[in-house]
Enzyme design. Sequence first.
Site, mmCIF file in Angstrom:
data_model
loop_
_atom_site.group_PDB
_atom_site.id
_atom_site.type_symbol
_atom_site.label_atom_id
_atom_site.label_comp_id
_atom_site.label_asym_id
_atom_site.label_seq_id
_atom_site.Cartn_x
_atom_site.Cartn_y
_atom_site.Cartn_z
ATOM 1 N N GLY A 162 0.788 -1.224 0.000
ATOM 2 C CA GLY A 162 0.000 0.000 0.000
ATOM 3 C C GLY A 162 0.823 1.278 0.000
ATOM 4 N N ASP A 179 7.088 -5.984 14.309
ATOM 5 C CA ASP A 179 5.688 -5.812 14.725
ATOM 6 C C ASP A 179 5.669 -4.572 15.609
ATOM 7 O OD1 ASP A 179 3.222 -5.851 15.979
ATOM 8 O OD2 ASP A 179 3.189 -8.035 16.182
ATOM 9 N N TYR A 206 -10.400 3.524 15.186
ATOM 10 C CA TYR A 206 -9.484 4.051 14.161
ATOM 11 C C TYR A 206 -9.435 5.580 14.221
ATOM 12 C CZ TYR A 206 -7.470 4.619 9.434
ATOM 13 O OH TYR A 206 -6.684 4.956 8.358
ATOM 14 N N VAL A 208 -7.521 6.046 -0.372
ATOM 15 C CA VAL A 208 -6.437 5.551 -1.219
ATOM 16 C C VAL A 208 -6.730 4.085 -1.529
ATOM 17 C CG1 VAL A 208 -3.947 5.283 -1.460
ATOM 18 C CG2 VAL A 208 -4.857 7.041 0.077
ATOM 19 N N THR A 265 -6.002 0.762 -1.641
ATOM 20 C CA THR A 265 -5.029 -0.226 -1.136
ATOM 21 C C THR A 265 -5.803 -1.431 -0.601
ATOM 22 O OG1 THR A 265 -5.087 0.579 1.129
ATOM 23 C CG2 THR A 265 -3.475 1.631 -0.329
HETATM 24 N N1 LIG Z 1 -5.905 3.321 2.265
HETATM 25 C C1 LIG Z 1 -6.504 4.380 2.727
HETATM 26 O O1 LIG Z 1 -7.567 4.792 2.186
HETATM 27 C C2 LIG Z 1 -5.931 5.140 3.894
HETATM 28 C C3 LIG Z 1 -6.496 6.389 4.183
HETATM 29 C C4 LIG Z 1 -5.984 7.126 5.254
HETATM 30 C C5 LIG Z 1 -4.938 6.621 5.999
HETATM 31 N N2 LIG Z 1 -4.407 5.406 5.713
HETATM 32 C C6 LIG Z 1 -3.309 4.953 6.552
HETATM 33 O O2 LIG Z 1 -2.183 4.670 5.751
HETATM 34 C C7 LIG Z 1 -1.375 3.668 6.378
HETATM 35 C C8 LIG Z 1 -1.111 2.572 5.367
HETATM 36 O O3 LIG Z 1 -2.360 2.006 4.976
HETATM 37 P P1 LIG Z 1 -2.546 1.193 3.623
HETATM 38 O O4 LIG Z 1 -3.855 1.601 3.057
HETATM 39 O O5 LIG Z 1 -1.316 1.277 2.829
HETATM 40 O O6 LIG Z 1 -2.772 -0.261 4.253
HETATM 41 P P2 LIG Z 1 -2.174 -1.707 3.898
HETATM 42 O O7 LIG Z 1 -2.998 -2.651 4.684
HETATM 43 O O8 LIG Z 1 -2.067 -1.890 2.436
HETATM 44 O O9 LIG Z 1 -0.691 -1.612 4.500
HETATM 45 C C9 LIG Z 1 -0.495 -1.605 5.888
HETATM 46 C C10 LIG Z 1 0.877 -2.164 6.186
HETATM 47 O O10 LIG Z 1 1.047 -2.186 7.604
HETATM 48 C C11 LIG Z 1 1.544 -3.473 7.978
HETATM 49 N N3 LIG Z 1 1.176 -3.761 9.367
HETATM 50 C C12 LIG Z 1 -0.065 -3.946 9.902
HETATM 51 N N4 LIG Z 1 0.032 -4.226 11.203
HETATM 52 C C13 LIG Z 1 1.361 -4.207 11.519
HETATM 53 C C14 LIG Z 1 2.089 -4.415 12.717
HETATM 54 N N5 LIG Z 1 1.488 -4.726 13.891
HETATM 55 N N6 LIG Z 1 3.446 -4.292 12.680
HETATM 56 C C15 LIG Z 1 4.074 -4.000 11.522
HETATM 57 N N7 LIG Z 1 3.445 -3.807 10.345
HETATM 58 C C16 LIG Z 1 2.093 -3.909 10.357
HETATM 59 C C17 LIG Z 1 0.906 -4.443 6.971
HETATM 60 O O11 LIG Z 1 1.574 -5.665 6.912
HETATM 61 C C18 LIG Z 1 1.056 -3.615 5.703
HETATM 62 O O12 LIG Z 1 2.361 -3.751 5.163
HETATM 63 C C19 LIG Z 1 -2.165 3.179 7.593
HETATM 64 O O13 LIG Z 1 -1.676 3.812 8.751
HETATM 65 C C20 LIG Z 1 -3.576 3.661 7.285
HETATM 66 O O14 LIG Z 1 -4.320 3.864 8.459
HETATM 67 C C21 LIG Z 1 -4.881 4.641 4.661
#
Ligand SMILES: NC(=O)c1ccc[n+]([C@@H]2O[C@H](COP(=O)([O-])OP(=O)(O)OC[C@H]3O[C@@H](n4cnc5c(N)ncnc54)[C@H](O)[C@@H]3O)[C@@H](O)[C@H]2O)c1
Length: 256
Positions: free
Chosen positions: A24, A70, A159, A191, A193
């Site tokens: 992501g 983690d 969240y 986004v 993802t």
């Molecule tokens: N996708 C969206 O629409 C969106 C919007 C706003 C904010 N975000 C934020 O962006 C960030 C990335 O989200 P994303 O959409 O890329 O999600 P994603 O699920 O594609 O990626 C999240 C990553 O975090 C890792 N992860 C989860 N728990 C973990 C842990 N305990 N220790 C280590 N790694 C861990 C996962 O393995 C993955 O690589 C997050 O903080 C999310 O809250 C996403």
Amino acid sequence: MSTDSMPSVSVEGKTAVVIGGTRGIGRAIALGFAEDGADVVATSRSADAVERVAEELRERGAATAEVTCDVTDADSLETLRDTTIEEVGDVDILVNSAGTVAQSPITEMTDEEWQQDIEVDLTGVFTACRVFAREMDAGSIINISSMSADQAREARAAYCAAKSGVNGLTRAAAADLAPDIRVNAIAPGFVKTEMAGPKLDDGSEFRETVDERTPMGRVATPDEMVGTALYLASDAASFTTGEVITVDGGYDDSAQ
Ligand SMILES: NC(=O)c1ccc[n+]([C@@H]2O[C@H](COP(=O)([O-])OP(=O)(O)OC[C@H]3O[C@@H](n4cnc5c(N)ncnc54)[C@H](O)[C@@H]3O)[C@@H](O)[C@H]2O)c1
């Protein structure tokens, strides 16, 4: 200002760690930094995922290390930091992009769901900032927050609370760590993802509402978060700290 003294929006020659960097938004930032000439360690809990992204980083010319972590385990964050310093170099940039989202209305949200989001999305960011800042002489920390920090989201109480906490943590950490380490956050809108899941697929009812409420008329790709991360990580942002930069295509929840 002459072009000689223009600060550069570049991370060339720097060492970055991207937690949550195997998928992501984090993966896009890790690969973007590598393409710009940084050495990058991208990590999450899965050794396979770490190995895959390490290969992609090497293809872009970056030195890297393969280490899982983690964010709910402080020891694993210390191992990540120490391995990076030993195998790649002193850390200049930390990106906290690990995240999880429980999706239950508040009356049905379990203690476990609440705690999971708070532990990963908020406490994990705090612990990573503490662990890395102790060994960073200077540099930039970028926390991936969310526009949900400041907007109501149905069935996302934990969240939203965690992300509001990240914004407060970012400002407080910036005050503690100035002037050597800058701490900022990026608050993405929607986004596409794996975390966002099928609800953002083209043609879904939810997606149509999101597109209507977004002046840009669409959701973002993970790559569209890279430019802001590059800026915040670079010397061009030398006077920017304690800020939350929203990157949401102009999203307005109240738009009909
Ligand atoms: N996708 C969206 O629409 C969106 C919007 C706003 C904010 N975000 C934020 O962006 C960030 C990335 O989200 P994303 O959409 O890329 O999600 P994603 O699920 O594609 O990626 C999240 C990553 O975090 C890792 N992860 C989860 N728990 C973990 C842990 N305990 N220790 C280590 N790694 C861990 C996962 O393995 C993955 O690589 C997050 O903080 C999310 O809250 C996403």
